[in-house]
Design an enzyme around this catalytic site. Structure first.
Site, mmCIF file in Angstrom:
data_model
loop_
_atom_site.group_PDB
_atom_site.id
_atom_site.type_symbol
_atom_site.label_atom_id
_atom_site.label_comp_id
_atom_site.label_asym_id
_atom_site.label_seq_id
_atom_site.Cartn_x
_atom_site.Cartn_y
_atom_site.Cartn_z
ATOM 1 N N THR A 196 90.335 22.772 11.006
ATOM 2 C CA THR A 196 89.069 22.778 11.727
ATOM 3 C C THR A 196 87.964 23.176 10.765
ATOM 4 O OG1 THR A 196 90.117 23.344 13.834
ATOM 5 C CG2 THR A 196 87.772 23.763 13.641
ATOM 6 N N LYS A 240 86.004 18.589 17.610
ATOM 7 C CA LYS A 240 86.796 19.825 17.645
ATOM 8 C C LYS A 240 85.899 21.048 17.813
ATOM 9 C CE LYS A 240 90.016 22.826 17.438
ATOM 10 N NZ LYS A 240 90.823 23.164 16.273
ATOM 11 N N LYS A 270 84.710 31.796 13.675
ATOM 12 C CA LYS A 270 84.281 30.810 12.673
ATOM 13 C C LYS A 270 83.884 29.502 13.343
ATOM 14 C CE LYS A 270 87.380 28.353 11.034
ATOM 15 N NZ LYS A 270 88.060 27.052 11.319
#
Length: 293
Positions: free
Chosen positions: A95, A170, A238
């Site tokens: 990701t 995502k 994150k």
């Protein structure tokens, strides 16, 4: 089918193990090489560097922790670029932000290789069960070549077009997930501080229109203070940060996500980053407790 696999964290180890169990020949690498031994017992070979893995395998998959790690594995000494070339494909399932995917893609193509980004929706248990959702973009021929592997790793694969679209999708998914986890945490705290049973709240939610697998799976563990990391909180924060940056790029106001990101940041400052992302409940529960007379 022979594949390389770079990165054996919570997700990568489970994914590589699934490929081995389904008859794939897999050569693995991890920065801490000792983490490879469990997969060697399942039949994996070990490459000493990412370059070694790419040299051996036509297709190489990476599952790394963040953009910095994804870039390092490609561009550093003994990295992917040293051996990628014509006839070889690289699939990054980490990701990351779209800019990172685009940078990796351009470098791979300049060497004659082909690239697909394929981040996944799902955490440890779906990875173990081969029930991930794969959000792919990039070279369509490589995507088609990888479908047999994707079918082992996931329950559904989406091809989303040009590089960057997988990363963006995502981040949107994880932004929604992180915001939902904050809402659940606030609700459990509010119920508890209002004299209601948090468990009864979970039972009520599970019977209504907002019932969902995440609440059902995470809720009881949260009430027990159990946060074994299926998806570490530091990675969720994150992803919130990267999603907010995507919002900035597109002038999209995201006040709910921004507030959720602050709660995850607070949790990290309290040393909860390596716990499951549901540990954000400890921050919101603490805030509620501090307001009691």
């Amino acid at each position: 089918m022979e594949v390389g696999f770079l990165g054996l964290g919570i997700m990568g180890k489970a994914m590589a193990a699934n490929l081995l169990r389904h008859g794939f020949r897999v050569t693995v690498w991890n920065r801490t090489l000792s983490k490879c031994q469990e997969l060697v017992a399942l039949g994996a070979a070990v490459g000493e560097t990412p370059a070694d893995v790419v040299a051996k395998c036509r297709y190489t998959i990476a599952m790394l922790s963040d953009p910095s790690a994804a870039l390092s594995v490609v561009f550093d000494k003994d990295g992917v670029l040293e051996q990628i070339g014509e006839g070889k494909g690289y699939v990054d399932m980490s990701t990351v932000d779209a800019a990172t995917s685009c940078k990796i893609s351009e470098a791979i193509k300049q060497k004659g290789g082909v690239f697909v980004e394929a981040p996944v929706s799902g955490s440890k248990k779906p990875a173990e069960d081969g029930q991930l959702v794969i959000l792919a973009a990039g070279d369509k021929v490589l995507y088609d070549d990888m479908v047999p592997a994707f079918d082992v790793l996931g329950k559904k694969s989406f091809f989303l077009g040009e590089i960057g679209n997988g990363a963006k999708m995502k981040l949107v998914v994880n932004m929604i997930m992180g915001s939902m986890m904050n809402a659940l945490s606030e609700g459990l705290s509010l119920a508890d501080n209002s004299g209601l049973s948090p468990q009864t709240l979970l039972d009520v939610l599970d019977l209504g229109a907002i019932a969902n697998p995440m609440f059902k799976l995470k809720g009881p563990s949260m009430l027990q203070g159990s946060y074994n990391p299926a998806f570490p909180l530091k990675h969720q924060q994150k992803d919130m940060r990267l999603a907010l940056s995507l919002g900035d790029e597109n002038a999209v106001s995201m006040p709910v996500a921004a507030a959720s990101n602050e709660a995850f940041k607070k949790a990290r400052s309290l040393g909860l980053g390596d716990l499951d992302f549901s540990a954000v409940y400890e921050v919101l529960k603490g805030a509620g407790d501090s307001g009691k007379a």
